[in-house]
Scaffold this motif. Structure first.
Motif, PDB file in Angstrom:
ATOM      1  N   ARG A  21       0.934  -1.059  -0.095  1.00  0.00           N
ATOM      2  CA  ARG A  21       0.066   0.159   0.076  1.00  0.00           C
ATOM      3  C   ARG A  21       0.955   1.267  -0.036  1.00  0.00           C
ATOM      4  O   ARG A  21       1.721   1.675   0.843  1.00  0.00           O
ATOM      5  N   HIS A  61       1.344   5.453  -0.198  1.00  0.00           N
ATOM      6  CA  HIS A  61       0.780   6.562   0.075  1.00  0.00           C
ATOM      7  C   HIS A  61       1.470   7.625  -0.687  1.00  0.00           C
ATOM      8  O   HIS A  61       2.888   7.783  -0.686  1.00  0.00           O
ATOM      9  N   THR A  84      -3.712  12.913  -0.018  1.00  0.00           N
ATOM     10  CA  THR A  84      -3.001  11.689  -0.095  1.00  0.00           C
ATOM     11  C   THR A  84      -3.553  10.670  -0.971  1.00  0.00           C
ATOM     12  O   THR A  84      -4.762  10.297  -0.874  1.00  0.00           O
ATOM     13  N   THR A 121      -3.653   7.065  -2.399  1.00  0.00           N
ATOM     14  CA  THR A 121      -3.248   5.671  -1.729  1.00  0.00           C
ATOM     15  C   THR A 121      -3.655   4.465  -2.721  1.00  0.00           C
ATOM     16  O   THR A 121      -4.826   4.310  -3.014  1.00  0.00           O
TER      17      THR A 121
END
Length: 415
Positions: A338, A340, A401, A403
């Motif tokens: 994951r 960011h 942000t 993601t």
């Protein structure tokens, strides 16, 4: 009900009176023929049968009763004052009797036996009713099971039929998408050459003939700007159409990909004096060129939508997770990465988040921020092509942000 069979009225009367004193329902017959007729019409729990009767004796009546399906289970008690020898008693049992009482008899003994056989017959009938109910229940369940199996069979057939239809539709759709992608690629590619000539000759005209005509030079600059914007749009469309092509997944060093994307944006980064912080990223199975394009588009957006007079700060970090989720808890042994990408730019209203990944969707005017409206649509398509997901959190004036969650290993070698 209890049936008393005797050819003598006084015997019938005395037995009937005795049984009625103990609340037994009774019926009487004065001959074997009359008894058989009543047995066929009525239901009896016990038959008390005299042996000595004219025309048809008790043995013959018992044999007839035992030979019928309807009456064979009725207990028969023989009564006799004459045939008391053992051979007559044995004959009584052979003809279907369950007991043989000789006269004179003890009233209590007779009542006890009547009570016992009456209870046994009643229990046997109740058991038959239960068995019949169970049989019906089994038949109903068998029928229901057959109906369920038929329905399941029909559903399986319908599912298979629908699956075949969907597979064919998907195949047709893939073919059409491939044709459209090829058409878009060819159309965009063919537009490049005439547009290149237009831009070249406009610049020649501007430099050679419009140097001393400021007003014309200003208007011609607008034409050049529009032409450049068109060229950027065509290039973006070419990039978007190429994403439909089958590509090979290979091990990709994400750090190198990010480094290459930052190198391409070096001039903009220097111009805006941006600070870029990147943590060490792992190796994953991906399509190298598309990964580079994804990071380049996201970083370019972060730089483009920075706040005036504020030094852009962009952070890239990651964690491993064990499910394809934007919110799953980190797991160092997870099968997904994951990533960011956080900036301190102008941000956006989260109510518009769904729109930013739509092709040609712009939230800001062209006069404020240049762009084609395709960049984030390309990013989303790249993420989906890698069997991942993408999301964004943002607040106006505070930054955004993005993601991205991607599998570390792809289940298929091609896509």
């Amino acid at each position: 009900m209890i049936l008393i069979v005797d050819d003598k009225y006084e015997n019938l009367f005395s037995l009937k009176t005795l049984l009625q004193l103990y609340a037994y329902d009774t019926d009487t017959a004065a001959s074997g023929e009359e008894a058989l007729k009543k047995i066929l019409k009525n239901e009896y729990s016990v038959i008390i049968l005299d042996v000595q009767m004219p025309d048809m004796d008790g043995y013959e009546v018992a044999e007839a009763i035992s030979g019928l399906n309807k009456t064979r289970d009725i207990p028969i008690i023989f009564l006799s004052a004459v045939n008391i020898d053992k051979r007559f008693i044995a004959k009584g049992y052979d003809s279907g009797g369950v007991d043989y009482i000789t006269k004179p008899f003890d009233n209590d003994l007779l009542l006890m036996k009547v009570k016992t056989f009456h209870r046994l017959y009643t229990q046997r009938q109740e058991l038959k009713q239960v068995e019949e109910a169970l049989r019906r229940e089994i038949e109903i369940r068998k029928k229901s099971q057959q109906e369920v199996e038929q329905i399941n069979s029909l559903l399986e057939f319908k599912v298979e039929e629908r699956t075949r239809d969907l597979l064919q539709l998907n195949k047709d759709l893939e073919n059409r998408n491939a044709e459209l992608a090829q058409y878009a690629y060819l159309a965009s590619h063919d537009l490049q050459e005439p547009l290149r000539k237009i831009i070249t000759f406009i610049k020649i005209i501007e430099e050679k003939y419009l140097k001393n005509i400021p007003e014309a030079k200003t208007e011609m600059s607008k034409v050049i700007t529009s032409s450049e914007r068109m060229r950027n749009l065509i290039n973006a469309l070419l990039s978007y159409s190429k994403l439909s092509a089958v590509s090979l997944f290979t091990p990709v060093n994400v750090n190198e990909v990010v480094k290459d994307a930052l190198a391409d944006l070096e001039l903009t980064i220097k111009e805006k004096q941006a600070l870029i912080d990147v943590t060490h990223l792992p190796e994953i199975e991906a399509i190298p060129g598309q990964m580079r394009q994804m990071f380049q588009n996201l970083l370019s957006n972060a730089l483009k939508f920075s706040k005036t007079g504020v030094r852009p700060q962009i952070n890239i970090c990651h964690e491993a997770v064990n499910e394809l989720s934007l919110e799953a808890a980190p797991d160092k042994n997870g099968k997904f990465i994951r990533i960011h990408i956080t900036d301190n730019g102008i941000g956006l209203d989260e109510s518009y988040i769904d729109k930013i990944f739509v092709i040609f969707q712009r939230l800001h005017g062209k006069a404020q921020y240049e762009g084609t409206g395709i960049g984030l649509a390309i990013v989303k398509k790249i993420v989906e092509k890698h069997n991942g997901i993408i999301g964004v959190k943002s607040r106006e004036g505070e930054g955004s942000t993005f993601t991205i969650v991607l599998p570390v290993k792809q289940s298929n070698s091609t896509n």
